[in-house]
Design a protein around this motif. Sequence first.
Motif, PDB file in Angstrom:
ATOM      1  N   THR A  26      89.654 -27.937 -32.638  1.00  0.00           N
ATOM      2  CA  THR A  26      90.140 -28.406 -33.939  1.00  0.00           C
ATOM      3  C   THR A  26      91.383 -27.626 -34.359  1.00  0.00           C
ATOM      4  N   ARG A  27      91.341 -26.289 -34.207  1.00  0.00           N
ATOM      5  CA  ARG A  27      92.501 -25.461 -34.577  1.00  0.00           C
ATOM      6  C   ARG A  27      93.712 -25.770 -33.710  1.00  0.00           C
ATOM      7  N   GLU A  28      93.486 -26.133 -32.450  1.00  0.00           N
ATOM      8  CA  GLU A  28      94.593 -26.462 -31.553  1.00  0.00           C
ATOM      9  C   GLU A  28      95.252 -27.789 -31.929  1.00  0.00           C
ATOM     10  N   THR A  29      94.494 -28.675 -32.567  1.00  0.00           N
ATOM     11  CA  THR A  29      95.006 -30.001 -32.926  1.00  0.00           C
ATOM     12  C   THR A  29      95.527 -30.058 -34.355  1.00  0.00           C
ATOM     13  N   CYS A  30      94.851 -29.362 -35.264  1.00  0.00           N
ATOM     14  CA  CYS A  30      95.214 -29.396 -36.685  1.00  0.00           C
ATOM     15  C   CYS A  30      95.661 -28.013 -37.156  1.00  0.00           C
ATOM     16  N   SER A  31      96.834 -27.950 -37.770  1.00  0.00           N
ATOM     17  CA  SER A  31      97.343 -26.672 -38.264  1.00  0.00           C
ATOM     18  C   SER A  31      96.627 -26.275 -39.551  1.00  0.00           C
ATOM     19  N   ALA A  32      96.784 -25.031 -39.935  1.00  0.00           N
ATOM     20  CA  ALA A  32      96.129 -24.523 -41.148  1.00  0.00           C
ATOM     21  C   ALA A  32      96.594 -25.263 -42.398  1.00  0.00           C
ATOM     22  N   ASP A  33      97.838 -25.780 -42.363  1.00  0.00           N
ATOM     23  CA  ASP A  33      98.345 -26.506 -43.534  1.00  0.00           C
ATOM     24  C   ASP A  33      98.199 -28.024 -43.388  1.00  0.00           C
ATOM     25  N   GLY A  34      97.344 -28.456 -42.448  1.00  0.00           N
ATOM     26  CA  GLY A  34      96.938 -29.855 -42.426  1.00  0.00           C
ATOM     27  C   GLY A  34      97.666 -30.798 -41.503  1.00  0.00           C
ATOM     28  N   TRP A  35      98.646 -30.313 -40.728  1.00  0.00           N
ATOM     29  CA  TRP A  35      99.375 -31.202 -39.823  1.00  0.00           C
ATOM     30  C   TRP A  35      98.594 -31.416 -38.525  1.00  0.00           C
ATOM     31  N   LEU A  36      98.444 -32.670 -38.129  1.00  0.00           N
ATOM     32  CA  LEU A  36      97.726 -33.018 -36.903  1.00  0.00           C
ATOM     33  C   LEU A  36      98.710 -33.392 -35.807  1.00  0.00           C
ATOM     34  N   LYS A  37      98.555 -32.783 -34.639  1.00  0.00           N
ATOM     35  CA  LYS A  37      99.385 -33.117 -33.481  1.00  0.00           C
ATOM     36  C   LYS A  37      98.842 -34.389 -32.840  1.00  0.00           C
ATOM     37  N   THR A  38      99.698 -35.403 -32.699  1.00  0.00           N
ATOM     38  CA  THR A  38      99.228 -36.679 -32.152  1.00  0.00           C
ATOM     39  C   THR A  38      99.319 -36.751 -30.634  1.00  0.00           C
ATOM     40  N   GLY A  39     100.214 -35.959 -30.040  1.00  0.00           N
ATOM     41  CA  GLY A  39     100.425 -36.080 -28.603  1.00  0.00           C
ATOM     42  C   GLY A  39     101.339 -37.231 -28.223  1.00  0.00           C
ATOM     43  N   ASP A  40     101.887 -37.915 -29.229  1.00  0.00           N
ATOM     44  CA  ASP A  40     102.801 -39.038 -28.991  1.00  0.00           C
ATOM     45  C   ASP A  40     104.233 -38.625 -29.300  1.00  0.00           C
ATOM     46  N   ILE A  41     105.161 -39.218 -28.574  1.00  0.00           N
ATOM     47  CA  ILE A  41     106.582 -38.973 -28.796  1.00  0.00           C
ATOM     48  C   ILE A  41     107.158 -40.111 -29.626  1.00  0.00           C
ATOM     49  N   GLY A  42     107.925 -39.774 -30.649  1.00  0.00           N
ATOM     50  CA  GLY A  42     108.491 -40.810 -31.483  1.00  0.00           C
ATOM     51  C   GLY A  42     109.783 -40.397 -32.148  1.00  0.00           C
ATOM     52  N   VAL A  43     110.376 -41.349 -32.832  1.00  0.00           N
ATOM     53  CA  VAL A  43     111.619 -41.146 -33.577  1.00  0.00           C
ATOM     54  C   VAL A  43     111.456 -41.797 -34.944  1.00  0.00           C
ATOM     55  N   LEU A  44     111.851 -41.100 -35.987  1.00  0.00           N
ATOM     56  CA  LEU A  44     111.900 -41.693 -37.330  1.00  0.00           C
ATOM     57  C   LEU A  44     113.343 -42.071 -37.633  1.00  0.00           C
ATOM     58  N   ASP A  45     113.576 -43.335 -38.000  1.00  0.00           N
ATOM     59  CA  ASP A  45     114.951 -43.732 -38.317  1.00  0.00           C
ATOM     60  C   ASP A  45     115.253 -43.433 -39.784  1.00  0.00           C
ATOM     61  N   GLU A  46     116.474 -43.728 -40.187  1.00  0.00           N
ATOM     62  CA  GLU A  46     116.924 -43.372 -41.538  1.00  0.00           C
ATOM     63  C   GLU A  46     116.173 -44.135 -42.634  1.00  0.00           C
ATOM     64  N   GLU A  47     115.560 -45.245 -42.270  1.00  0.00           N
ATOM     65  CA  GLU A  47     114.814 -46.031 -43.258  1.00  0.00           C
ATOM     66  C   GLU A  47     113.330 -45.670 -43.262  1.00  0.00           C
ATOM     67  N   GLY A  48     112.950 -44.678 -42.458  1.00  0.00           N
ATOM     68  CA  GLY A  48     111.568 -44.227 -42.452  1.00  0.00           C
ATOM     69  C   GLY A  48     110.645 -44.981 -41.525  1.00  0.00           C
ATOM     70  N   TYR A  49     111.199 -45.836 -40.656  1.00  0.00           N
ATOM     71  CA  TYR A  49     110.372 -46.569 -39.692  1.00  0.00           C
ATOM     72  C   TYR A  49     110.164 -45.715 -38.440  1.00  0.00           C
ATOM     73  N   LEU A  50     108.959 -45.780 -37.895  1.00  0.00           N
ATOM     74  CA  LEU A  50     108.606 -44.987 -36.725  1.00  0.00           C
ATOM     75  C   LEU A  50     108.797 -45.797 -35.445  1.00  0.00           C
TER      76      LEU A  50
END
Length: 550
Positions: free
Chosen positions: A406-430
Amino acid sequence: MPEEEQVPLYDWTVGKLLREQSAKYPDHVAVRYLSNDLLKIPALQWTYREYEEKARHVAKGLLAAGYRKGDHVAVWAINIPEWLLLEMGAAKIGVVLVTMNPALREEEAGYILRASDAKGAFILSSFRGRSYAEELRRVISSGKAPSLQQIIAFDAAAGLLSFDELTNTGLQKISDQELDAHESQVQAHDLFQIQFTSGTTGFPKGAMLTHFNAVNNAALTFQRWNIGEGDHVCSPLPLFHTAGSILMALGTLSVGASFTPMPYFDPSDCMRALKELKMTHFGGVPTMLQATFGQSAGKDESLALRQVMSGGSPVPPSLLEKIEKQFDVKTVVLMGMTETSPVYTTTGPSDPQKKRWETCGRPLPHTEVRIVDPVTREVVNCGDPGEIEVRGYMVMAGYYKLEKETRETCSADGWLKTGDIGVLDEEGYLHVIGRIKDMIIRGGENIYPQEIENFLLTHPLIEEAQVVGIPDDYYGEVAVAFVKVRAGEELSEEEVKQFCKGRLSHQKIPAIIRFVDSYPLTASGKVQKRILREQMLKEKEMEKRGEETQ
């Protein structure tokens, strides 16, 4: 602030969701099933009032059998009507449902029953020549699942308590007042389900999902999709997965729509449901869409279909374009995973066509998404690729009894690592590029299989394409394409490579092309790239041995 961002989160349990909606839409149809000769299921439909009543009967049965809030019970069956009733009945009294893939073998089932501390298991005793009852009896007698005390059969099976017997006993022994007292003790942040991950990166891990996770994720996704109380949603997605038991089952519930699950995936049955029951919405992974809508040569005027939802694996833009143009519908695509209950981004029907075909949409309300460098974990610049991380109400409570993972996947401040690669564009689309583990590094350059797959699908004779990487002595890794050609057509490896030349960068052109009639699939319809990779490695090993013996 966008209007949907102001939508409050429900502090509701799944039991309360069903209770509230049954009061609001008592005579609306909640669940429908086509008749099924193989399973001997008659055509059926339940109103919201009947759904609530039947769920209460199951909850009473569980109480009479000794199950209490916090106990774990497993369900190992295909999408039969009783599956839904168990889900709702267990939720009402805080019994945690452990969902199990019907394709699991005996040893795998034993592992999940042991790892989840399941006290009871609900099964279809046999299906298509396989005896689940006998397998579970062996698991119990071997001591591999020490917490398992009871097997309940959805159907009639010698020596086992039946589902009907369980509910009838509950009706005789448990009063409405006693049930209400137990239901009042269940809170929104209590556990609702434990769903085990596929185990592609090691042993399966049980993601703990709360009522709060599930109710809000389903509701917010269906709001983004503009699905309402007059709509009819059909899906063959398995209930053992979050997409079936949470997104579809609870999403329809949250808006007062009707839900038609398919007991198992059969494209002919899906099309029959779409026509006979006048379905307005259909949801499935890309392989399900390909098989279901590939049966029709043109628009079918008998369909009432308005929207098709997909995700779970990369959705080729060419497939979405074909479905929209052929059937005059809108398509939407989601991105999610078990650990996020499951959706964190999705397109909506009002999004621009290009965004609907080429992205996985924007984050749902109350959801944060960022792109980070997989090594440094620093946030990258807008438009640069990196690992997708998410944070919000929908993130799991953790992996059951696996604090380190759980600690390896979720950071102490709540961010979850998905294991997926992506890009967010300027309009917020993934824009999702692929899995980190699927990325091919050829001569030091990162190559994303999804880009190659989408390009290959622009060839008029190619129906499906899957790309994997294999080791190479010179480049480190090279791409291999497994191509399925349209029925009645022929292609050669050289023709495919010539099609790529001048259109794809040279390093992205697959070094090897293999033609296949089908792909190995998971029970939820996802292509198992690991098996394709292993097949290619075996082929190369045999070639090497042949050269050594010459």
